[in-house]
Design a protein around this motif. Structure first.
Motif, PDB file in Angstrom:
ATOM      1  N   UNK A 222     -93.556 -23.364  -3.869  1.00 48.00           N
ATOM      2  CA  UNK A 222     -93.554 -21.969  -3.408  1.00 48.00           C
ATOM      3  C   UNK A 222     -92.414 -21.740  -2.411  1.00 48.00           C
ATOM      4  N   UNK A 223     -92.219 -22.669  -1.478  1.00 51.10           N
ATOM      5  CA  UNK A 223     -91.183 -22.484  -0.457  1.00 51.10           C
ATOM      6  C   UNK A 223     -89.782 -22.500  -1.059  1.00 51.10           C
ATOM      7  N   UNK A 224     -89.612 -23.153  -2.209  1.00 54.01           N
ATOM      8  CA  UNK A 224     -88.293 -23.211  -2.841  1.00 54.01           C
ATOM      9  C   UNK A 224     -87.996 -21.991  -3.716  1.00 54.01           C
ATOM     10  N   UNK A 225     -88.915 -21.051  -3.781  1.00 52.58           N
ATOM     11  CA  UNK A 225     -88.673 -19.845  -4.573  1.00 52.58           C
ATOM     12  C   UNK A 225     -87.546 -18.999  -3.998  1.00 52.58           C
ATOM     13  N   UNK A 226     -87.252 -19.181  -2.705  1.00 58.08           N
ATOM     14  CA  UNK A 226     -86.146 -18.433  -2.098  1.00 58.08           C
ATOM     15  C   UNK A 226     -84.839 -18.633  -2.856  1.00 58.08           C
ATOM     16  N   UNK A 227     -84.644 -19.851  -3.373  1.00 58.91           N
ATOM     17  CA  UNK A 227     -83.385 -20.162  -4.059  1.00 58.91           C
ATOM     18  C   UNK A 227     -83.204 -19.329  -5.315  1.00 58.91           C
ATOM     19  N   UNK A 228     -84.313 -18.884  -5.913  1.00 61.43           N
ATOM     20  CA  UNK A 228     -84.234 -18.102  -7.147  1.00 61.43           C
ATOM     21  C   UNK A 228     -83.542 -16.769  -6.909  1.00 61.43           C
ATOM     22  N   UNK A 229     -83.684 -16.211  -5.706  1.00 62.46           N
ATOM     23  CA  UNK A 229     -83.156 -14.875  -5.425  1.00 62.46           C
ATOM     24  C   UNK A 229     -81.636 -14.822  -5.469  1.00 62.46           C
ATOM     25  N   UNK A 230     -80.983 -15.965  -5.390  1.00 61.89           N
ATOM     26  CA  UNK A 230     -79.518 -15.983  -5.410  1.00 61.89           C
ATOM     27  C   UNK A 230     -78.956 -15.788  -6.807  1.00 61.89           C
ATOM     28  N   UNK A 231     -79.774 -15.934  -7.837  1.00 65.68           N
ATOM     29  CA  UNK A 231     -79.296 -15.818  -9.214  1.00 65.68           C
ATOM     30  C   UNK A 231     -79.235 -14.352  -9.645  1.00 65.68           C
ATOM     31  N   UNK A 232     -78.290 -14.053 -10.524  1.00 72.85           N
ATOM     32  CA  UNK A 232     -78.171 -12.685 -11.019  1.00 72.85           C
ATOM     33  C   UNK A 232     -79.408 -12.270 -11.812  1.00 72.85           C
ATOM     34  N   UNK A 233     -79.969 -13.205 -12.570  1.00 73.49           N
ATOM     35  CA  UNK A 233     -81.147 -12.914 -13.383  1.00 73.49           C
ATOM     36  C   UNK A 233     -82.430 -13.299 -12.653  1.00 73.49           C
ATOM     37  N   UNK A 234     -82.460 -13.053 -11.335  1.00 67.06           N
ATOM     38  CA  UNK A 234     -83.591 -13.512 -10.533  1.00 67.06           C
ATOM     39  C   UNK A 234     -84.937 -12.978 -11.004  1.00 67.06           C
ATOM     40  N   UNK A 235     -85.066 -11.738 -11.528  1.00 66.31           N
ATOM     41  CA  UNK A 235     -86.404 -11.312 -11.973  1.00 66.31           C
ATOM     42  C   UNK A 235     -86.974 -12.194 -13.081  1.00 66.31           C
ATOM     43  N   UNK A 236     -86.141 -12.528 -14.073  1.00 67.56           N
ATOM     44  CA  UNK A 236     -86.613 -13.368 -15.168  1.00 67.56           C
ATOM     45  C   UNK A 236     -86.951 -14.773 -14.668  1.00 67.56           C
ATOM     46  N   UNK A 237     -86.087 -15.315 -13.801  1.00 66.89           N
ATOM     47  CA  UNK A 237     -86.340 -16.661 -13.293  1.00 66.89           C
ATOM     48  C   UNK A 237     -87.579 -16.699 -12.410  1.00 66.89           C
ATOM     49  N   UNK A 238     -87.771 -15.652 -11.613  1.00 67.12           N
ATOM     50  CA  UNK A 238     -88.942 -15.621 -10.743  1.00 67.12           C
ATOM     51  C   UNK A 238     -90.225 -15.546 -11.564  1.00 67.12           C
ATOM     52  N   UNK A 239     -90.223 -14.746 -12.617  1.00 73.61           N
ATOM     53  CA  UNK A 239     -91.399 -14.675 -13.484  1.00 73.61           C
ATOM     54  C   UNK A 239     -91.673 -16.027 -14.142  1.00 73.61           C
ATOM     55  N   UNK A 240     -90.608 -16.730 -14.499  1.00 69.37           N
ATOM     56  CA  UNK A 240     -90.788 -18.065 -15.063  1.00 69.37           C
ATOM     57  C   UNK A 240     -91.427 -19.021 -14.067  1.00 69.37           C
ATOM     58  N   UNK A 241     -90.974 -18.978 -12.796  1.00 75.18           N
ATOM     59  CA  UNK A 241     -91.557 -19.837 -11.765  1.00 75.18           C
ATOM     60  C   UNK A 241     -93.009 -19.460 -11.493  1.00 75.18           C
ATOM     61  N   UNK A 242     -93.298 -18.156 -11.465  1.00 72.93           N
ATOM     62  CA  UNK A 242     -94.686 -17.722 -11.296  1.00 72.93           C
ATOM     63  C   UNK A 242     -95.563 -18.234 -12.435  1.00 72.93           C
ATOM     64  N   UNK A 243     -95.027 -18.229 -13.650  1.00 66.49           N
ATOM     65  CA  UNK A 243     -95.792 -18.696 -14.808  1.00 66.49           C
ATOM     66  C   UNK A 243     -96.142 -20.175 -14.682  1.00 66.49           C
ATOM     67  N   UNK A 244     -95.183 -20.972 -14.206  1.00 63.78           N
ATOM     68  CA  UNK A 244     -95.443 -22.407 -14.051  1.00 63.78           C
ATOM     69  C   UNK A 244     -96.463 -22.665 -12.952  1.00 63.78           C
ATOM     70  N   UNK A 245     -96.404 -21.901 -11.860  1.00 66.31           N
ATOM     71  CA  UNK A 245     -97.403 -22.044 -10.808  1.00 66.31           C
ATOM     72  C   UNK A 245     -98.789 -21.662 -11.314  1.00 66.31           C
ATOM     73  N   UNK A 246     -98.851 -20.577 -12.095  1.00 69.44           N
ATOM     74  CA  UNK A 246    -100.139 -20.159 -12.650  1.00 69.44           C
ATOM     75  C   UNK A 246    -100.684 -21.215 -13.608  1.00 69.44           C
ATOM     76  N   UNK A 247     -99.800 -21.789 -14.421  1.00 71.41           N
ATOM     77  CA  UNK A 247    -100.218 -22.836 -15.352  1.00 71.41           C
ATOM     78  C   UNK A 247    -100.778 -24.036 -14.601  1.00 71.41           C
ATOM     79  N   UNK A 248    -100.166 -24.383 -13.464  1.00 64.47           N
ATOM     80  CA  UNK A 248    -100.649 -25.512 -12.673  1.00 64.47           C
ATOM     81  C   UNK A 248    -102.032 -25.218 -12.092  1.00 64.47           C
TER      82      UNK A 248
END
Length: 454
Positions: free
Chosen positions: A191-217
């Protein structure tokens, strides 16, 4: 005699860029006296600012280093400079080490012998396993379950409300702290490393992907007990690493490891080991929560099995440098349990194993291997691959391609100048770290088979 390392391999051992520059400044023959090398040791005396020269020596079998200088960096510039001198064929072969080197080597061997003969646990203790405070263990299970349930609700709220508010860099701070309190450090770190996702141009898609993996866990942790029971894995799905694990139990171990339940080094070393000649493909250091994590990637020549050796140290302190990029290691590795075992410990080293390029695969075969790893562990975020007969190609972004297709490089790779220069338009073998965002090149080999660290 251990095969002499080249300049790139030596510089890859440096703890930072300033150490690399300083080492090159003390690598000229005029700086050194009393140098020599044997099958397993390298030594010499380097002239410094004081009246006495600094004595530096290297145990080539590990490698391990010693120097009389006051530097807190490890290896220091003198040990690196000595290695650079050796790589340039500037150190003569000796019949035996100098007396002060022999004394150091003997001390190292004595320590190794004492560690090997420490009393082991009795058979009864090994059968019972480590003592566990059942009440504290049950309390932690409850805290983790409550923390992950809260995370599930939080994720549902994020999707319902939309992710526009996630642009604040402190958006996840309170959640990460609550997960630490819930004794789920692995999830808290994710969760704390999610900040790094915001630097990407496609951050919404990447953030949703990270949320999906957390939910799966979260869901996996909540439902795995019933999955294990349905698979008929037996009542004790949390057996020690030294016992056989059916598929459901292996997945349970992987989920618990991702959450932050520890697996001790003793448990791992008590399990089965895999002996092979392991090519050291490369390494990458990254800072995480005021610690530097070093990833060293290996691949077995006979088994084709990948392995990851991790080490950690506070920022500014020395990391394990015993696995040298481009060398080959005849060793037994003990793997951490899980659905797609990758992380490993070096259990036993054996003599031998000359360095040579690792066998490669096509980009398509590499993707199939990664897909198999993801099927066993959906949270895998990196995997070592070795691509054979590929060429760096730019088509909007850089990729490693052969006639059948290619794999894109990670954006952080930029323009891979060293790779381009080595290739010269011709196919070559490249070791790289696969990530969901592209390949991070690690190592390649030139037409003479010499390793080049990228």
């Amino acid at each position: 005699m251990i095969e002499r390392w080249n300049r790139d391999q030596v510089l890859a051992l440096a703890p930072d860029a300033s150490s690399q520059k300083a080492a090159q400044g003390v690598s000229s023959p005029g700086k050194w006296s009393g140098v020599g090398v044997t099958a397993d040791a390298l030594w010499g005396e380097c002239r410094g600012s004081g009246s006495k020269p600094y004595r530096a020596c290297v145990d080539l079998s590990e490698p391990a280093y010693r120097c009389s200088c006051p530097s807190r960096k490890f290896p220091c510039k003198h040990a690196l400079g000595l290695l650079l001198l050796w790589s340039a064929d500037g150190v003569p072969v000796a019949d035996e080490p100098a007396d002060w080197v022999t004394e150091w080597l003997d001390q190292r061997r004595d320590r190794a012998v004492r560690a090997a003969v420490r009393p082991a646990r009795t058979a009864a203790e090994a059968e019972r396993g480590p003592a566990i405070d059942t009440s504290r263990a049950a309390q932690r299970e409850q805290r983790v379950a409550a923390g992950l349930a809260e995370l599930e609700r939080w994720l549902a709220d994020q999707i319902r409300q939309g992710i526009a508010g996630s642009r604040r860099h402190d958006h996840w701070d309170d959640l990460a702290k609550r997960l630490i309190d819930a004794q789920a450090p692995g999830v808290a770190g994710g969760v704390s490393r999610l900040n790094a996702v915001l630097a990407a141009e496609d951050w919404p898609a990447r953030l949703l992907g990270e949320y999906s993996l957390l939910h799966l866990l979260c869901v996996a942790h909540r439902r795995l007990p019933e999955v294990v029971r349905a698979a008929g894995d037996g009542p004790d799905a949390r057996a020690g690493a030294g016992t056989p694990h059916p598929p459901g139990a292996a997945l349970l171990r992987r989920v618990r490891e991702r959450i932050g339940f520890p697996v001790t080094k003793e448990e791992v070393l008590a399990g089965e080991t895999v002996r092979d000649v392991w090519d050291v493909l490369g390494r990458r250091d990254e800072e995480q929560d005021r610690l530097v994590a070093r990833r060293v990637w290996l691949r077995g020549r006979n088994t084709g099995r990948p392995a990851l050796v991790l080490s950690f140290a506070p920022v500014g302190q020395a990391l394990d440098a015993s696995l040298v990029t481009g060398t080959a290691l005849d060793a037994d590795l003990a793997f951490y349990p899980g659905s797609s075992p990758l992380r490993a410990l070096v259990a036993v080293r054996h003599d031998g194993a000359a360095a040579a390029p690792a066998p490669g695969s096509t980009p398509q075969e590499a993707l199939e291997e990664v897909a198999g790893a993801l099927a066993g562990d959906p949270w895998v975020d990196s995997w070592p691959v070795v691509l054979d007969s590929v060429v760096p190609v730019e088509n909007g972004s850089w990729s490693l391609c052969d006639a059948s297709g290619g794999l894109a490089l990670h954006p952080s790779a930029g323009t891979p100048w060293r790779l381009i220069a080595t290739s010269g338009g011709h196919p070559l073998t490249v070791a790289a770290e696969w990530t969901p965002s592209g390949l991070r090149p690690l190592t390649t080999w030139d037409e003479k088979g010499r390793v080049i660290v990228l």
